[in-house]
Design a protein around this motif. Structure first.
Motif, mmCIF file in Angstrom:
data_model
loop_
_atom_site.group_PDB
_atom_site.id
_atom_site.type_symbol
_atom_site.label_atom_id
_atom_site.label_comp_id
_atom_site.label_asym_id
_atom_site.label_seq_id
_atom_site.Cartn_x
_atom_site.Cartn_y
_atom_site.Cartn_z
ATOM 1 N N GLY A 1 0.818 -1.212 0.000
ATOM 2 C CA GLY A 1 0.000 0.000 0.000
ATOM 3 C C GLY A 1 0.845 1.253 0.000
ATOM 4 N N CYS A 2 1.948 1.199 0.750
ATOM 5 C CA CYS A 2 2.828 2.368 0.853
ATOM 6 C C CYS A 2 3.488 2.721 -0.473
ATOM 7 N N LEU A 3 3.569 1.753 -1.373
ATOM 8 C CA LEU A 3 4.232 2.022 -2.649
ATOM 9 C C LEU A 3 3.491 3.035 -3.509
ATOM 10 N N GLN A 4 2.299 3.375 -3.058
ATOM 11 C CA GLN A 4 1.586 4.435 -3.782
ATOM 12 C C GLN A 4 2.310 5.771 -3.643
ATOM 13 N N PHE A 5 3.278 5.819 -2.706
ATOM 14 C CA PHE A 5 4.037 7.054 -2.533
ATOM 15 C C PHE A 5 4.632 7.496 -3.867
ATOM 16 N N GLN A 6 4.993 6.502 -4.674
ATOM 17 C CA GLN A 6 5.658 6.820 -5.927
ATOM 18 C C GLN A 6 4.745 7.639 -6.841
ATOM 19 N N ASP A 7 3.496 7.243 -6.899
ATOM 20 C CA ASP A 7 2.526 7.952 -7.725
ATOM 21 C C ASP A 7 2.266 9.348 -7.160
ATOM 22 N N VAL A 8 2.186 9.408 -5.835
ATOM 23 C CA VAL A 8 1.930 10.695 -5.173
ATOM 24 C C VAL A 8 3.107 11.642 -5.426
ATOM 25 N N THR A 9 4.312 11.123 -5.230
ATOM 26 C CA THR A 9 5.509 11.942 -5.446
ATOM 27 C C THR A 9 5.562 12.447 -6.881
ATOM 28 N N GLN A 10 5.245 11.549 -7.797
ATOM 29 C CA GLN A 10 5.286 11.898 -9.221
ATOM 30 C C GLN A 10 4.341 13.076 -9.514
ATOM 31 N N GLN A 11 3.151 13.001 -8.935
ATOM 32 C CA GLN A 11 2.174 14.073 -9.167
ATOM 33 C C GLN A 11 2.646 15.385 -8.537
ATOM 34 N N GLN A 12 3.246 15.280 -7.347
ATOM 35 C CA GLN A 12 3.718 16.493 -6.680
ATOM 36 C C GLN A 12 4.836 17.150 -7.486
ATOM 37 N N ILE A 13 5.723 16.325 -8.004
ATOM 38 C CA ILE A 13 6.827 16.870 -8.792
ATOM 39 C C ILE A 13 6.306 17.449 -10.108
ATOM 40 N N ALA A 14 5.325 16.758 -10.676
ATOM 41 C CA ALA A 14 4.732 17.265 -11.921
ATOM 42 C C ALA A 14 4.088 18.628 -11.680
ATOM 43 N N PHE A 15 3.499 18.792 -10.505
ATOM 44 C CA PHE A 15 2.869 20.077 -10.177
ATOM 45 C C PHE A 15 3.934 21.174 -10.046
ATOM 46 N N LEU A 16 5.027 20.847 -9.360
ATOM 47 C CA LEU A 16 6.115 21.816 -9.219
ATOM 48 C C LEU A 16 6.660 22.211 -10.591
ATOM 49 N N SER A 17 6.727 21.203 -11.446
ATOM 50 C CA SER A 17 7.235 21.431 -12.791
ATOM 51 C C SER A 17 6.308 22.376 -13.565
ATOM 52 N N ARG A 18 5.001 22.163 -13.393
ATOM 53 C CA ARG A 18 4.034 23.036 -14.080
ATOM 54 C C ARG A 18 4.155 24.477 -13.573
ATOM 55 N N LEU A 19 4.321 24.612 -12.247
ATOM 56 C CA LEU A 19 4.478 25.950 -11.673
ATOM 57 C C LEU A 19 5.736 26.618 -12.230
ATOM 58 N N SER A 20 6.784 25.822 -12.293
ATOM 59 C CA SER A 20 8.059 26.341 -12.782
ATOM 60 C C SER A 20 7.936 26.798 -14.237
ATOM 61 N N LEU A 21 7.169 26.030 -15.023
ATOM 62 C CA LEU A 21 6.984 26.406 -16.436
ATOM 63 C C LEU A 21 6.188 27.705 -16.562
ATOM 64 N N MET A 22 5.239 27.882 -15.656
ATOM 65 C CA MET A 22 4.463 29.126 -15.669
ATOM 66 C C MET A 22 5.369 30.321 -15.388
ATOM 67 N N VAL A 23 6.223 30.163 -14.379
ATOM 68 C CA VAL A 23 7.170 31.233 -14.030
ATOM 69 C C VAL A 23 8.104 31.478 -15.210
ATOM 70 N N ASP A 24 8.528 30.391 -15.807
ATOM 71 C CA ASP A 24 9.455 30.461 -16.934
ATOM 72 C C ASP A 24 8.833 31.248 -18.090
ATOM 73 N N ASP A 25 7.594 30.921 -18.385
ATOM 74 C CA ASP A 25 6.886 31.584 -19.470
ATOM 75 C C ASP A 25 6.761 33.083 -19.185
ATOM 76 N N HIS A 26 6.471 33.392 -17.940
ATOM 77 C CA HIS A 26 6.338 34.790 -17.533
ATOM 78 C C HIS A 26 7.671 35.521 -17.720
ATOM 79 N N MET A 27 8.746 34.841 -17.357
ATOM 80 C CA MET A 27 10.067 35.455 -17.475
ATOM 81 C C MET A 27 10.441 35.705 -18.930
#
Lengths: 242, 124
Positions: free
Chosen positions: A158-184
């Protein structure tokens, strides 16, 4: 003269000059089709008039002070370097995803294997318990131990779902970073050409410090890519004996 | 009769761990790594008693899969659980509107998962 009336006067002049320029251009275009000498002389005269008008208009365009221009380039240059940082962060996110994904897969496979082995052991123990030269207490103990080995497996799976959760969190950070990047990027475009100004020493130092802090070859490769260098470091062997 | 569960997730880790958790409880497990693959399996004759799908997948997302399943003859009333990292209320509402049966936010404890599945498939 009051600024308001000065602006009104300039607008009026601009309008007159625009009309003259349009008029001159129209005559030139018409004369170009008339194939005789007086017409050609007319074209030359009108062209001269057109050039004067254009020169006059150009001289009216306000020059941006040099200091402001330099400042804009300076800001654009900083932005370019912030972008390099954000790209580095995104690359690290990708690395984390890949590494955790691979590890999670190995762990889940291992857990399933252990689970199957425990199940086999459990069945065998039940089947052969009467044949084993053990008393009832020992048999019960053995069965309990097998159960104890198998018990945490479900929770761990059950704990191995951490991988999916982590992936989504990192993907979110990446999306935020791309937004900042686009703005820059948009901001940098408004500022002008960043290549006009040399890079800031402070920023260079910070970036170099970031490279010093990296441990893994692939992080350093990401760093080079972020700075625009197509450089790949030698990774060396996975195991090396000295 | 043993109930069949079709797991749909693009993560091999999730598919394998869920297969173990639910398989140990006595369910027959089928797996698909995308919404498209899940629909292909149905075309080939698979008729699961329960679908468990992720939301964020490349290609068809989980909510679109729910819509497609609901539009198919024979699957209008088959239970569909959406298991996802997505916590957004709007997405949850979207899944509800698409007529999903349930929404579970990852990480889901194996005991909780089994409790929900047994509630839906009481006969195992």
């Amino acid at each position: 003269m009051a600024p308001e009336s000065r602006n009104r006067r300039r607008n009026g002049q601009d309008r007159v000059l625009s009309i003259l320029a349009a008029f001159a251009f129209l005559i030139m275009a018409m004369a170009a089709f008339a194939n005789d000498e007086p017409a050609a002389a007319g074209v030359a005269m009108l062209a001269a008039l057109f050039a004067v008008i254009l020169w006059h208009r150009a001289s009216q365009t306000p020059e941006m002070p040099e200091e402001v221009q330099e400042l804009l380039c300076f800001v654009a240059d900083e932005l370019a370097q912030y972008r390099a940082f954000t790209r580095l962060l995104r690359d690290q996110g990708g690395r984390i995803n890949d590494a955790s994904g691979e590890a999670a897969l190995v762990i889940v496979e291992g857990l399933r294997e252990i689970d199957r082995a425990v199940e086999t052991l459990r069945i065998e123990l039940r089947k052969t318990s009467e044949e084993l030269p053990l008393d009832a207490i020992h048999r019960a103990e053995l069965a309990q131990r097998v159960e104890a080995i198998g018990r945490p497996i479900l929770r761990m799976l059950g704990c191995l779902q951490f991988q999916d959760v982590t992936q989504q969190q990192i993907a979110f950070l990446s999306r935020l970073s791309l937004m900042v990047d686009d703005h820059m990027v948009r901001l940098a475009r408004k500022c002008g050409d960043r290549r006009a100004v040399e890079r800031l020493d402070k920023f260079k130092e910070m970036f170099a410090a970031a490279l010093d802090d990296t441990v893994m070859t692939n992080q350093r490769d990401d760093f080079y890519a972020a700075t625009g260098l197509a450089l790949q470091e030698e990774g060396g062997p996975r195991i090396e004996m000295f | 009769m043993v109930s069949t569960i079709l797991l749909v997730d693009d993560s091999a880790t999730i598919l394998m761990s869920m297969e173990s958790i639910l398989g140990k409880a006595g369910f027959k497990i089928e797996k698909a790594s995308s919404g498209e693959e899940a629909l292909n399996r149905l075309d080939q004759g698979l008729a699961p008693n329960l679908f468990i799908t992720d939301v964020h997948m490349p290609g068809m997302n989980g909510i679109d899969l729910v819509r497609k399943l609901r539009a198919r003859a024979g699957f209008q009333f088959t239970p569909i659980l959406v298991v996802t990292t997505e916590g957004q209320q709007a997405k949850r509402d979207e899944a509800r509107a698409a007529r999903a049966t349930g929404w579970l936010v990852k990480p889901v404890q194996p005991d909780d998962m089994l409790r929900v599945v047994r509630q839906i498939l009481p006969n195992g």
